[in-house]
Design an enzyme around this catalytic site. Structure first.
Site, PDB file in Angstrom:
ATOM      1  CG  ASP A 169       4.205  -7.831  10.301  1.00 23.04           C
ATOM      2  OD1 ASP A 169       5.572  -8.305  11.750  1.00 23.04           O
ATOM      3  OD2 ASP A 169       4.812  -8.010   9.227  1.00 23.04           O
ATOM      4  CB  THR A 170      -1.040  -3.928   9.660  1.00 24.06           C
ATOM      5  OG1 THR A 170      -1.676  -5.063   9.125  1.00 24.06           O
ATOM      6  CG2 THR A 170      -0.313  -3.797   8.618  1.00 24.06           C
TER       7      THR A 170
END
Length: 397
Positions: A169-170
């Site tokens: 995600d990041t």
């Protein structure tokens, strides 16, 4: 302080949880005005993830700093009209719904681009907007697996492990933020128009996989899990000391010579067959055994001091408690504190990277649910009566 580099850029965030919101946080840290759209009621599910204080996640305080919260029900036509009104004046729209969701709500790229030709749209998803898997649900763990990252993590012969964080995600959020910056440059410095950034979780991770595909394409080699070591690059591993593990990276040619001299193994350091990495990689077990035999007789602090004296990269394995008290983190200002709406002080990572002329900053705490609904809608042109009617209908909160 000099003006922040993204001051004046208006971002409309429709995403939830991590990937899209992380991209928006990155832009907000450098001055963009980020209006976060949340569903009425519970808001972004991240508000309830991990450890809660008085009902709100402390993770939320870091992820949503510098943002404004506006509660709109996107499933209702009237809510979609509100978002279209905000998108008409925005520079950037960020979403990380499953592909097809915005289209179902009448907010496709084509529709929004016709409404606002300058709009830049960041779309973060598990598998991208096209392809046979596009409409499937995709979370970070699945992206890590598809990108080949999970295959490599862990000890040989054991179940693959994750890094303990939602890296998919990041990392996708960072790729998305980079795409937004390039699209803004094209639009504003080169006379372009808005465009779509299609950021897939698995592709963002695949982009970081170094030599995996080149080696497979040329040699048919499938890199295998190797625990703490970095295969093919030697010596670089975690070595056991009397009180825990230390990481030593002695894989540079000159560094290797200094490391061997420091541990009393000049016979290895001066061996012509070990002068270059390919020779060392072929004898990595021998080198790891020599280093390990030296570290096991010493404490971590003694090993680190010896490595500093020899100018060899080395470090202890930090927990978050180690980070919180480390003088280098403090001297660099890498940890900052923010007072949450509840009144508690929350420490979090500072703004990175550090720009000398226009540094980022954390100027506002994370918002309470719907804290800015009225102010944002008034600024968009709705009067008090219109806002009250939408609230009475349950469209906003």
């Amino acid at each position: 302080m000099a003006a922040q580099i993204l001051a004046g850029i208006r971002v409309l965030e429709l995403g939830q949880l991590i990937a899209g919101p992380f991209a928006a946080k990155t832009l907000a840290d450098f001055g963009a005005q980020v209006v976060k759209i949340e569903p009425p009621g519970q808001g972004d599910p991240l508000r309830k993830w991990r450890l809660l204080h008085e009902g709100t996640s402390v993770w939320w305080e870091a992820q949503s700093r510098n943002k404004q919260s506006v509660c709109v029900d996107l499933r209702r036509p009237e809510g979609q009209d509100v978002v279209r009104m905000l998108a008409a004046e925005a520079d950037v729209l960020i979403e990380n719904f499953r592909p097809g969701t915005l289209e179902k709500w009448g907010m496709s790229w084509e529709a929004l681009h016709a409404l606002n030709p300058r709009l830049i749209m960041l779309r973060v998803s598990g598998y991208g907007q096209t392809g046979p898997k596009a409409r499937e649900p995709g979370f970070a763990a699945i992206g890590e697996a598809m990108a080949g990252v999970r295959y490599l993590n862990g000890e040989p012969g054991r179940a693959p492990v994750r890094g303990g964080l939602s890296l998919g995600d990041t990392i996708a959020g960072l790729h998305g933020a980079l795409g937004v910056m390039m699209a803004l440059y094209q639009r504003d410095a080169r006379g372009g128009v808005g465009q779509v950034i299609d950021a897939a979780l698995y592709e963002s991770l695949f982009n970081l996989t170094e030599s995996l595909m080149p080696e497979y394409s040329v040699f048919g080699t499938v890199r295998q899990p190797s625990g703490a070591a970095l295969p093919g690059i030697a010596p670089s591993n975690a070595y056991l000391c009397r009180d825990g593990y230390v990481l030593i990276a002695g894989n540079g040619d000159g560094i290797f010579t200094r490391l061997m001299a420091r541990i009393g193994r000049d016979d290895l350091g001066q061996d012509p067959g070990l002068a270059r990495n390919d020779g060392r990689a072929a004898r990595v077990q021998e080198l790891d055994a020599a280093i390990g035999a030296w570290t096991i007789e010493r404490d971590i602090d003694d090993v680190l001091q010896a490595m500093r004296e020899a100018d060899v990269p080395a470090g202890r394995v930090y927990s978050v408690a180690d980070i919180a008290t480390d003088p280098h983190y403090r001297e660099r200002g890498a940890i900052i504190g923010m007072k949450a709406a509840s009144g508690i002080d929350v420490q979090m990572p500072a703004v990175f990277p550090i720009l000398s002329g226009n540094p980022g900053a954390v100027q506002h705490r994370a918002p309470t649910l719907g804290e800015h609904t009225d102010a944002v809608l008034r600024a968009a042109g709705l009067d008090a009566e219109q806002i009250a009617r939408l609230r009475a209908q349950g469209v906003i909160a």
